[in-house]
Design a protein around this motif. Structure first.
Motif, PDB file in Angstrom:
ATOM      1  N   LEU A 119      13.187  -2.514   1.901  1.00 57.78           N
ATOM      2  CA  LEU A 119      13.617  -1.372   1.083  1.00 57.78           C
ATOM      3  C   LEU A 119      12.454  -0.389   0.912  1.00 57.78           C
ATOM      4  CD1 LEU A 119      15.819  -0.073  -0.782  1.00 57.78           C
ATOM      5  CD2 LEU A 119      14.690  -1.282  -2.655  1.00 57.78           C
ATOM      6  N   VAL A 120      11.285  -0.923   0.595  1.00 60.58           N
ATOM      7  CA  VAL A 120      10.104  -0.067   0.406  1.00 60.58           C
ATOM      8  C   VAL A 120       9.786   0.678   1.698  1.00 60.58           C
ATOM      9  CG1 VAL A 120       7.629  -0.059  -0.115  1.00 60.58           C
ATOM     10  CG2 VAL A 120       9.175  -1.542  -1.428  1.00 60.58           C
ATOM     11  N   ARG A 121       9.880  -0.025   2.812  1.00 64.11           N
ATOM     12  CA  ARG A 121       9.524   0.552   4.119  1.00 64.11           C
ATOM     13  C   ARG A 121      10.554   1.587   4.577  1.00 64.11           C
ATOM     14  NH1 ARG A 121       8.482  -4.042   6.098  1.00 64.11           N
ATOM     15  NH2 ARG A 121      10.562  -4.403   6.897  1.00 64.11           N
TER      16      ARG A 121
ATOM     17  N   ALA B 255       0.835  -1.210   0.000  1.00 62.58           N
ATOM     18  CA  ALA B 255       0.000   0.000   0.000  1.00 62.58           C
ATOM     19  C   ALA B 255       0.865   1.253   0.000  1.00 62.58           C
ATOM     20  CB  ALA B 255      -0.935  -0.007   1.210  1.00 62.58           C
ATOM     21  N   LEU B 256       1.965   1.207   0.721  1.00 71.27           N
ATOM     22  CA  LEU B 256       2.887   2.339   0.785  1.00 71.27           C
ATOM     23  C   LEU B 256       3.423   2.665  -0.619  1.00 71.27           C
ATOM     24  CD1 LEU B 256       4.343   4.177   2.867  1.00 71.27           C
ATOM     25  CD2 LEU B 256       6.154   2.468   2.927  1.00 71.27           C
ATOM     26  N   LEU B 257       3.879   1.644  -1.334  1.00 72.81           N
ATOM     27  CA  LEU B 257       4.412   1.836  -2.679  1.00 72.81           C
ATOM     28  C   LEU B 257       3.315   2.301  -3.641  1.00 72.81           C
ATOM     29  CD1 LEU B 257       6.918   1.608  -4.491  1.00 72.81           C
ATOM     30  CD2 LEU B 257       6.255  -0.753  -4.957  1.00 72.81           C
TER      31      LEU B 257
ATOM     32  N   GLY C 268       8.242  -9.844   1.047  1.00 65.91           N
ATOM     33  CA  GLY C 268       8.460  -9.850   2.490  1.00 65.91           C
ATOM     34  C   GLY C 268       9.471 -10.917   2.857  1.00 65.91           C
ATOM     35  N   PRO C 269       9.746 -11.075   4.152  1.00 73.68           N
ATOM     36  CA  PRO C 269      10.749 -12.043   4.607  1.00 73.68           C
ATOM     37  C   PRO C 269      10.451 -13.480   4.178  1.00 73.68           C
ATOM     38  CG  PRO C 269       9.952 -10.700   6.436  1.00 73.68           C
ATOM     39  CD  PRO C 269       9.147 -10.337   5.240  1.00 73.68           C
ATOM     40  N   CYS C 270       9.189 -13.836   4.004  1.00 74.22           N
ATOM     41  CA  CYS C 270       8.834 -15.217   3.646  1.00 74.22           C
ATOM     42  C   CYS C 270       9.379 -15.606   2.281  1.00 74.22           C
ATOM     43  CB  CYS C 270       7.323 -15.407   3.667  1.00 74.22           C
ATOM     44  SG  CYS C 270       6.478 -14.517   2.346  1.00 74.22           S
ATOM     45  N   HIS C 271       9.727 -14.622   1.444  1.00 71.91           N
ATOM     46  CA  HIS C 271      10.191 -14.951   0.097  1.00 71.91           C
ATOM     47  C   HIS C 271      11.585 -15.557   0.091  1.00 71.91           C
ATOM     48  CE1 HIS C 271       6.997 -13.555  -2.604  1.00 71.91           C
ATOM     49  NE2 HIS C 271       6.669 -12.809  -1.572  1.00 71.91           N
ATOM     50  N   ALA C 272      12.346 -15.374   1.150  1.00 71.62           N
ATOM     51  CA  ALA C 272      13.673 -15.993   1.220  1.00 71.62           C
ATOM     52  C   ALA C 272      13.552 -17.506   1.104  1.00 71.62           C
ATOM     53  CB  ALA C 272      14.368 -15.597   2.514  1.00 71.62           C
ATOM     54  N   ALA C 273      12.527 -18.061   1.722  1.00 67.83           N
ATOM     55  CA  ALA C 273      12.320 -19.512   1.696  1.00 67.83           C
ATOM     56  C   ALA C 273      11.643 -19.958   0.402  1.00 67.83           C
ATOM     57  CB  ALA C 273      11.481 -19.937   2.900  1.00 67.83           C
TER      58      ALA C 273
ATOM     59  N   ARG D 150      13.480   2.827   2.715  1.00 72.24           N
ATOM     60  CA  ARG D 150      14.079   3.742   1.729  1.00 72.24           C
ATOM     61  C   ARG D 150      13.149   3.818   0.520  1.00 72.24           C
ATOM     62  NH1 ARG D 150      18.317   0.320   2.894  1.00 72.24           N
ATOM     63  NH2 ARG D 150      18.718  -0.230   0.723  1.00 72.24           N
ATOM     64  N   LEU D 151      11.972   4.368   0.748  1.00 76.13           N
ATOM     65  CA  LEU D 151      10.917   4.393  -0.269  1.00 76.13           C
ATOM     66  C   LEU D 151      11.379   5.077  -1.553  1.00 76.13           C
ATOM     67  CD1 LEU D 151       8.001   3.765  -1.051  1.00 76.13           C
ATOM     68  CD2 LEU D 151       7.321   5.906   0.044  1.00 76.13           C
ATOM     69  N   GLY D 152      12.096   6.186  -1.426  1.00 75.37           N
ATOM     70  CA  GLY D 152      12.567   6.907  -2.606  1.00 75.37           C
ATOM     71  C   GLY D 152      13.445   6.042  -3.495  1.00 75.37           C
ATOM     72  N   GLU D 153      14.279   5.241  -2.869  1.00 80.24           N
ATOM     73  CA  GLU D 153      15.164   4.336  -3.608  1.00 80.24           C
ATOM     74  C   GLU D 153      14.345   3.266  -4.330  1.00 80.24           C
ATOM     75  OE1 GLU D 153      18.771   1.415  -2.294  1.00 80.24           O
ATOM     76  OE2 GLU D 153      18.610   3.308  -1.191  1.00 80.24           O
ATOM     77  N   ALA D 154      13.323   2.740  -3.661  1.00 83.28           N
ATOM     78  CA  ALA D 154      12.449   1.722  -4.272  1.00 83.28           C
ATOM     79  C   ALA D 154      11.726   2.310  -5.485  1.00 83.28           C
ATOM     80  CB  ALA D 154      11.455   1.201  -3.236  1.00 83.28           C
ATOM     81  N   VAL D 155      11.218   3.527  -5.337  1.00 83.97           N
ATOM     82  CA  VAL D 155      10.516   4.186  -6.438  1.00 83.97           C
ATOM     83  C   VAL D 155      11.477   4.435  -7.603  1.00 83.97           C
ATOM     84  CG1 VAL D 155       9.311   6.303  -7.148  1.00 83.97           C
ATOM     85  CG2 VAL D 155       8.759   5.216  -4.945  1.00 83.97           C
ATOM     86  N   ALA D 156      12.722   4.817  -7.305  1.00 84.94           N
ATOM     87  CA  ALA D 156      13.719   5.036  -8.359  1.00 84.94           C
ATOM     88  C   ALA D 156      13.998   3.748  -9.125  1.00 84.94           C
ATOM     89  CB  ALA D 156      15.013   5.589  -7.744  1.00 84.94           C
ATOM     90  N   LEU D 157      14.012   2.614  -8.431  1.00 88.65           N
ATOM     91  CA  LEU D 157      14.220   1.327  -9.102  1.00 88.65           C
ATOM     92  C   LEU D 157      13.072   1.004 -10.058  1.00 88.65           C
ATOM     93  CD1 LEU D 157      15.664  -0.794  -6.168  1.00 88.65           C
ATOM     94  CD2 LEU D 157      16.878  -0.065  -8.225  1.00 88.65           C
ATOM     95  N   VAL D 158      11.848   1.314  -9.632  1.00 90.05           N
ATOM     96  CA  VAL D 158      10.686   1.093 -10.505  1.00 90.05           C
ATOM     97  C   VAL D 158      10.794   2.009 -11.728  1.00 90.05           C
ATOM     98  CG1 VAL D 158       8.162   1.218 -10.722  1.00 90.05           C
ATOM     99  CG2 VAL D 158       9.191   0.366  -8.598  1.00 90.05           C
TER     100      VAL D 158
END
Length: 95
Positions: free
Chosen positions: A77-79, A4-6, A46-51, A81-89
């Motif tokens: 990253l989204v939580r 939702a944040l993103l 989220g963390p569950c994706h590692a597995a 450093r949101l600006g960095e996540a948006v820059a990646l998109v």
């Protein structure tokens, strides 16, 4: 949550120049976000994706066969450093 944040910060309402949709079914998979014109899928992991790395890789390959590029963003990253996540998109949209 982080999705939702993103969504509100960057993806809703064509803020990055293309329209994104949320929670769309593509090839039997529900993706977090997709920009249909750009053929870009954005997943917030989220963390569950590692597995679930192997399942995620299989899913990414299936989406790739349908012509989509997949950008995975760690939820932290989204939580944090949101600006960095948006820059990646934004960068993924250009390339």
């Amino acid at each position: 949550g982080t999705e939702a944040l993103l969504w509100h910060a960057a993806l809703r309402g064509s803020q990055l120049g293309v329209a994104f949709r949320r929670q769309v079914v593509i090839g039997g998979y529900i993706v977090d976000f997709v920009a249909p014109k750009a053929k870009l899928v954005v997943e917030v992991d989220g963390p569950c994706h590692a597995a679930r790395a192997r399942a995620d890789a299989r899913r990414d390959r299936a989406l790739g066969r349908l012509g989509y590029r997949v950008l995975r963003l760690p939820a932290a990253l989204v939580r944090e450093r949101l600006g960095e996540a948006v820059a990646l998109v934004a960068a993924a949209l250009e390339g």
